[in-house]
Design an enzyme around this catalytic site. Structure first.
Site, PDB file in Angstrom:
ATOM      1  N   LYS A 124       0.866  -1.180   0.000  1.00  0.00           N
ATOM      2  CA  LYS A 124       0.000   0.000   0.000  1.00  0.00           C
ATOM      3  C   LYS A 124       0.893   1.217   0.000  1.00  0.00           C
ATOM      4  O   LYS A 124       2.031   1.173   0.470  1.00  0.00           O
ATOM      5  CB  LYS A 124      -0.882   0.019   1.251  1.00  0.00           C
ATOM      6  CG  LYS A 124      -2.128   0.852   1.094  1.00  0.00           C
ATOM      7  CD  LYS A 124      -3.175   0.089   0.329  1.00  0.00           C
ATOM      8  CE  LYS A 124      -4.363   0.940  -0.035  1.00  0.00           C
ATOM      9  NZ  LYS A 124      -5.476   0.100  -0.507  1.00  0.00           N
ATOM     10  N   ASP A 164      -6.847   4.237  -4.773  1.00  0.00           N
ATOM     11  CA  ASP A 164      -7.567   4.027  -3.513  1.00  0.00           C
ATOM     12  C   ASP A 164      -8.248   5.377  -3.258  1.00  0.00           C
ATOM     13  O   ASP A 164      -8.445   6.151  -4.212  1.00  0.00           O
ATOM     14  CB  ASP A 164      -6.581   3.633  -2.380  1.00  0.00           C
ATOM     15  CG  ASP A 164      -7.293   3.122  -1.124  1.00  0.00           C
ATOM     16  OD1 ASP A 164      -7.659   1.948  -1.097  1.00  0.00           O
ATOM     17  OD2 ASP A 164      -7.500   3.898  -0.166  1.00  0.00           O
ATOM     18  N   GLY A 235     -20.519   6.539   2.167  1.00  0.00           N
ATOM     19  CA  GLY A 235     -19.596   7.002   1.137  1.00  0.00           C
ATOM     20  C   GLY A 235     -20.329   7.420  -0.128  1.00  0.00           C
ATOM     21  O   GLY A 235     -21.535   7.147  -0.287  1.00  0.00           O
ATOM     22  N   ASN A 238     -15.856   6.024  -5.489  1.00  0.00           N
ATOM     23  CA  ASN A 238     -15.819   4.947  -6.484  1.00  0.00           C
ATOM     24  C   ASN A 238     -16.445   3.646  -5.983  1.00  0.00           C
ATOM     25  O   ASN A 238     -17.206   2.985  -6.699  1.00  0.00           O
ATOM     26  CB  ASN A 238     -14.355   4.732  -6.888  1.00  0.00           C
ATOM     27  CG  ASN A 238     -14.194   3.546  -7.793  1.00  0.00           C
ATOM     28  OD1 ASN A 238     -13.803   2.471  -7.357  1.00  0.00           O
ATOM     29  ND2 ASN A 238     -14.528   3.705  -9.058  1.00  0.00           N
ATOM     30  N   VAL A 239     -16.126   3.275  -4.755  1.00  0.00           N
ATOM     31  CA  VAL A 239     -16.604   1.996  -4.223  1.00  0.00           C
ATOM     32  C   VAL A 239     -18.114   2.047  -3.980  1.00  0.00           C
ATOM     33  O   VAL A 239     -18.859   1.136  -4.373  1.00  0.00           O
ATOM     34  CB  VAL A 239     -15.835   1.648  -2.929  1.00  0.00           C
ATOM     35  CG1 VAL A 239     -16.445   0.441  -2.241  1.00  0.00           C
ATOM     36  CG2 VAL A 239     -14.356   1.398  -3.249  1.00  0.00           C
ATOM     37  N   ALA A 240     -18.587   3.142  -3.366  1.00  0.00           N
ATOM     38  CA  ALA A 240     -20.021   3.309  -3.104  1.00  0.00           C
ATOM     39  C   ALA A 240     -20.792   3.328  -4.426  1.00  0.00           C
ATOM     40  O   ALA A 240     -21.873   2.733  -4.549  1.00  0.00           O
ATOM     41  CB  ALA A 240     -20.259   4.602  -2.326  1.00  0.00           C
ATOM     42  N   TRP A 241     -20.228   3.998  -5.419  1.00  0.00           N
ATOM     43  CA  TRP A 241     -20.856   4.096  -6.742  1.00  0.00           C
ATOM     44  C   TRP A 241     -21.047   2.713  -7.373  1.00  0.00           C
ATOM     45  O   TRP A 241     -22.141   2.354  -7.825  1.00  0.00           O
ATOM     46  CB  TRP A 241     -19.988   5.006  -7.625  1.00  0.00           C
ATOM     47  CG  TRP A 241     -20.299   4.987  -9.075  1.00  0.00           C
ATOM     48  CD1 TRP A 241     -21.346   5.608  -9.687  1.00  0.00           C
ATOM     49  CD2 TRP A 241     -19.548   4.316 -10.112  1.00  0.00           C
ATOM     50  NE1 TRP A 241     -21.295   5.374 -11.046  1.00  0.00           N
ATOM     51  CE2 TRP A 241     -20.204   4.580 -11.327  1.00  0.00           C
ATOM     52  CE3 TRP A 241     -18.392   3.533 -10.121  1.00  0.00           C
ATOM     53  CZ2 TRP A 241     -19.742   4.093 -12.545  1.00  0.00           C
ATOM     54  CZ3 TRP A 241     -17.926   3.033 -11.326  1.00  0.00           C
ATOM     55  CH2 TRP A 241     -18.600   3.316 -12.518  1.00  0.00           C
TER      56      TRP A 241
HETATM   57  O1  2IT Z   1      -7.903  -1.683  -1.199  1.00  0.00           O
HETATM   58  C1  2IT Z   1      -7.763  -2.155  -2.342  1.00  0.00           C
HETATM   59  O2  2IT Z   1      -7.839  -3.372  -2.563  1.00  0.00           O
HETATM   60  C2  2IT Z   1      -7.493  -1.224  -3.429  1.00  0.00           C
HETATM   61  N1  2IT Z   1      -7.439  -0.021  -3.183  1.00  0.00           N
HETATM   62  C3  2IT Z   1      -7.248  -1.720  -4.827  1.00  0.00           C
HETATM   63  C4  2IT Z   1      -5.840  -2.153  -4.983  1.00  0.00           C
HETATM   64  C5  2IT Z   1      -5.455  -2.530  -6.384  1.00  0.00           C
HETATM   65  O3  2IT Z   1      -4.267  -2.819  -6.569  1.00  0.00           O
HETATM   66  O4  2IT Z   1      -6.286  -2.542  -7.285  1.00  0.00           O
END
Ligand code: 2IT
Length: 445
Positions: A124, A164, A235, A238-241
């Site tokens: 990360k 992210d 949220g 992107n994830v919520a969407w």
């Molecule tokens: O938390 C996650 O799994 C991401 N932000 C995606 C990481 C990725 O390499 O696609």
């Protein structure tokens, strides 16, 4: 050494890193039994090695804003574990970013990536830079400055970052352009790229889509159909969407979204237009959801509050870590929901997780539920390597297969004698066993 003793030592050594300790404690508690069945792990100091990142890179990111003022941010890349593949994981640009958060995310990513069935290690990175209120030119200069250092540490067979929080297609574009300029190489060094330049179909949607495929399977273990069920989402990024899009497509009704400013309750439910509007909200760069209330009559904004106070059948954390605490868990349990799932990484506090599991609530952790995002990144890497682009159907079919396989692994390792599936234990043990076996095979490195 005993698992409890290892946890104690870590709490002492890293007292200032609460998120990292929280993530480590959860995994080590889950794997205690299997660890004790493998004396060879103890001999090889497997856990002691597993909790220590292979490498932490921290660097200065100096950049100049539109008025000519100089800013200095801190950049990070935590290369946590490369036992099963090149380091892989997102970059987060957010004011809250610090070493503890980077380490917790890198640690989680190691097990999540192991669950995907694909060969990816865990990492990360990111910076305490916030895109809030920044012009496009400022974001570009920041990304360029960030990559001027990061490029030395990454590569398609070494470490492949992605997005992210705060890092989407725009940022990946600027980062990729800088990497290419510095290295003279066009290669699959980042995922989440645009479709025209090596990106994968479904990658923007993948985290949310995969989460709903997983939730659907959780519901099927109790013979529940998702159609017509109400969903509270936090949220609006992107994830919520992606989650709202797939939940709606499957016939469920999404009744909340939220931001750092509060949440929106929309009893009519989100439709295509409202889901599209989430992208506009995000693109505004203001990081607030309140404008939704003005835009869509019948909806209501609750300032400074969380969506968990609304009654719903399904609750999905889609914002950030520790956004659902013990009190929230009590409130949710009082609503007698069908399912609760973390879509954000470590969306629930340890207290909330304990309460949900003690109540035998159908509940699953982020490292299983949200793994569709990084899994599709893995599919993007494959497409880059073979220099092909798969169709939407090909990618979506593979995503379905992967989420199904993750669910099966959770059931295999998490099913309790009374039939309750402890998805936290299941995900942690399954991810751990894969990484542990790979580490054992590779010797003391
Ligand atoms: O938390 C996650 O799994 C991401 N932000 C995606 C990481 C990725 O390499 O696609």
């Amino acid at each position: 050494m005993e698992v409890d003793k290892i946890i104690q030592d870590l709490m002492h050594k890293h007292a200032g890193e609460p998120e990292y300790l929280q993530a480590v404690k959860e995994v080590l508690t889950s794997i205690k039994d299997v660890y004790n069945q493998h004396p060879e792990f103890e001999k090889a100091k497997l856990i002691e090695r597993l909790v220590e990142p292979e490498r932490v890179i921290m660097f200065r990111v100096p950049w100049v804003d539109d008025r000519g003022e100089v800013h200095v941010n801190t950049g990070y890349r935590v290369q946590f574990n490369s036992a099963i593949g090149p380091y892989k994981g997102g970059l987060r640009f957010h004011a809250s970013v610090n070493l503890s958060i980077m380490k917790f995310l890198g640690f989680e990513q190691t097990f999540k990536n192991a669950l995907t069935t694909l060969p990816m290690g865990g990492a990360k990175g990111g910076s305490d830079f916030s895109i809030r209120g920044r012009s496009d030119a400022e974001v570009m200069r920041f990304c360029q400055a960030f990559m001027q250092e990061l490029y030395r540490h990454i590569g398609p067979n070494e470490d492949v970052p992605a997005g992210d929080i705060g890092v989407g297609a725009r940022e990946i574009g600027y980062l990729f352009g800088t990497y290419k300029k510095l290295t003279h190489q066009w290669e699959g060094v980042l995922t989440g790229k645009g479709l025209e330049w090596g990106g994968s179909r479904i990658r923007p949607e993948a985290t949310g889509y995969g989460a709903l495929y997983f939730v659907n399977q959780m519901l099927q273990t109790r013979d529940i159909d998702i159609k017509g069920k109400t969903v509270a989402i936090s949220g609006f990024g992107n994830v919520a969407w992606g989650a709202a899009k797939k939940a709606t497509e499957l016939g469920a009704k999404v009744i909340t979204i939220s931001g750092p400013d509060g949440y929106i309750y929309d009893p009519a439910g989100l439709d295509d237009e409202k889901i599209e509007y989430m992208l506009e909200l995000r693109a505004s760069g203001n990081d607030i959801c309140q404008p939704y209330e003005e835009e869509f009559s019948g909806s209501q904004f609750f300032e400074g509050r969380k969506p968990w106070e609304q009654k719903a059948d399904i609750y999905l954390t889609c914002a950030t870590q520790n956004e659902l605490n013990g009190e929230d868990a009590d409130m949710i349990l009082a609503h007698k929901p069908l399912c609760v799932a973390e879509v954000s990484n470590m969306g629930c506090t340890a207290e909330a997780v304990d309460k949900l599991i003690a109540a035998k609530q159908l509940f699953a952790p982020g490292k299983a539920v949200n793994a569709g995002g990084v899994a599709t990144s893995g599919l993007e890497m494959t497409q880059n390597s073979i220099r092909l682009s798969w169709s939407e159907k090909e990618v979506d079919d593979k995503l379905h297969y992967i989420m199904h396989s993750i669910h099966e692994q959770c059931v295999k390792y998490g099913k309790q004698p009374d039939g309750y599936i402890d998805y936290v234990k299941g995900a942690n043990v399954a991810g751990f066993m894969k990484v542990a076996n790979a580490m054992m095979a590779q010797g003391i490195v």
